[in-house]
Design a protein around this motif. Structure first.
Motif, PDB file in Angstrom:
ATOM      1  N   ILE A 111       0.858  -1.275   0.075  1.00 46.48           N
ATOM      2  CA  ILE A 111       0.200  -0.059   0.026  1.00 46.48           C
ATOM      3  C   ILE A 111       0.876   1.309  -0.099  1.00 46.48           C
ATOM      4  N   THR A 127      -8.904   5.390  -1.023  1.00 47.23           N
ATOM      5  CA  THR A 127      -8.222   4.376  -2.088  1.00 47.23           C
ATOM      6  C   THR A 127      -6.408   4.777  -2.108  1.00 47.23           C
ATOM      7  N   THR A 159      -2.862  -3.516  -3.237  1.00 44.09           N
ATOM      8  CA  THR A 159      -4.021  -4.224  -3.172  1.00 44.09           C
ATOM      9  C   THR A 159      -4.699  -4.135  -1.802  1.00 44.09           C
ATOM     10  N   ASP A 162     -10.838  -8.895  -3.714  1.00 46.10           N
ATOM     11  CA  ASP A 162      -9.940  -8.060  -3.902  1.00 46.10           C
ATOM     12  C   ASP A 162     -10.762  -6.617  -4.562  1.00 46.10           C
ATOM     13  N   THR A 214      -9.445  -3.509  -4.839  1.00 43.12           N
ATOM     14  CA  THR A 214      -8.634  -2.297  -5.176  1.00 43.12           C
ATOM     15  C   THR A 214      -9.362  -1.416  -6.364  1.00 43.12           C
TER      16      THR A 214
END
Length: 227
Positions: free
Chosen positions: A11, A61, A66, A73, A75
């Protein structure tokens, strides 16, 4: 090994802050949480704890990396899918309770369930069960202003767990309480996590409470380091 409730990989998050230019808050942060696990998140103020929690809870975000909850997921998921996942799979608790002042403790726990399509009678039964677990069912008809700080925060825990999420994210949940009340509130939170089997990531400055959790992760230079 149990499937992780939360999995963060690589991240990254960068903010533009005036003359300071780019500030890299998260730089490859990674973690995995499994069912029934309480993990402490420790870092100085301004290090990015809240940013990490918001990304983990699909409120923000990442610039890279991810985010998976329950093996899915999210993402690149649409806003609608992220909203549904937040409502179904994630519970949030903050330093300040943010209860709706015009509603009773019971109603504050019922309302999120109604918004999720749960019948009123069923929602009331679950709300009463949760309030009973944290020892404040006798105060169920009181509005937040008539509750102590510790009682308000315990109601906030119940509200966060009203829709039986997989994941609980807490940002300094005892930071606004005196030491004795912090102990009571933390014990209630621990009981809820152990009894429901969810996974909890709890940001705290209280190192004594952090040491009583299953693991401690330190956010250092944008990465999560086990302590």
């Amino acid at each position: 090994m149990s499937e992780p409730v939360l999995e963060l990989r690589g991240i990254e998050k960068v903010y533009l802050r005036g003359e300071a230019g780019e500030v890299r808050v998260l730089d490859g942060a990674e973690c995995r949480l499994t069912p029934g696990e309480m993990v402490a998140l420790v870092a100085p103020s301004g290090a990015g704890k809240s940013t990490l929690l918001h990304i983990a809870g699909l409120l923000d975000t990442a610039d890279a990396g991810t985010v998976a909850i329950g093996g899915t997921d999210y993402t690149t998921a649409s806003d609608r899918r992220r909203t549904v996942a937040r409502r179904r799979d994630v519970g949030f608790v903050y330093q300040f309770h943010h209860l709706l002042p015009e509603f009773s403790a019971l109603e504050n726990v019922v309302l999120p369930q109604l918004a999720n399509g749960v019948p009123r009678a069923e929602a009331r039964t679950r709300a009463e069960e949760l309030l009973d677990r944290v020892g404040i069912l006798p105060r169920a008809t009181h509005r937040p202003a008539a509750l102590s700080g510790g009682e308000q925060q315990r109601v906030a825990f119940c509200r966060a767990l009203a829709n039986a999420p997989r994941l609980l994210l807490a940002d300094e949940p005892t930071g606004n309480l005196d030491p004795a009340t912090s102990e009571t509130v933390f014990d209630a939170l621990t009981r809820l996590v152990r009894e429901t089997g969810l996974a909890a990531l709890i940001a705290t400055h209280n190192l004594d409470l952090a040491a009583r959790m299953d693991r401690v992760l330190v956010l250092r230079e944008g990465r999560l380091v086990p302590q």
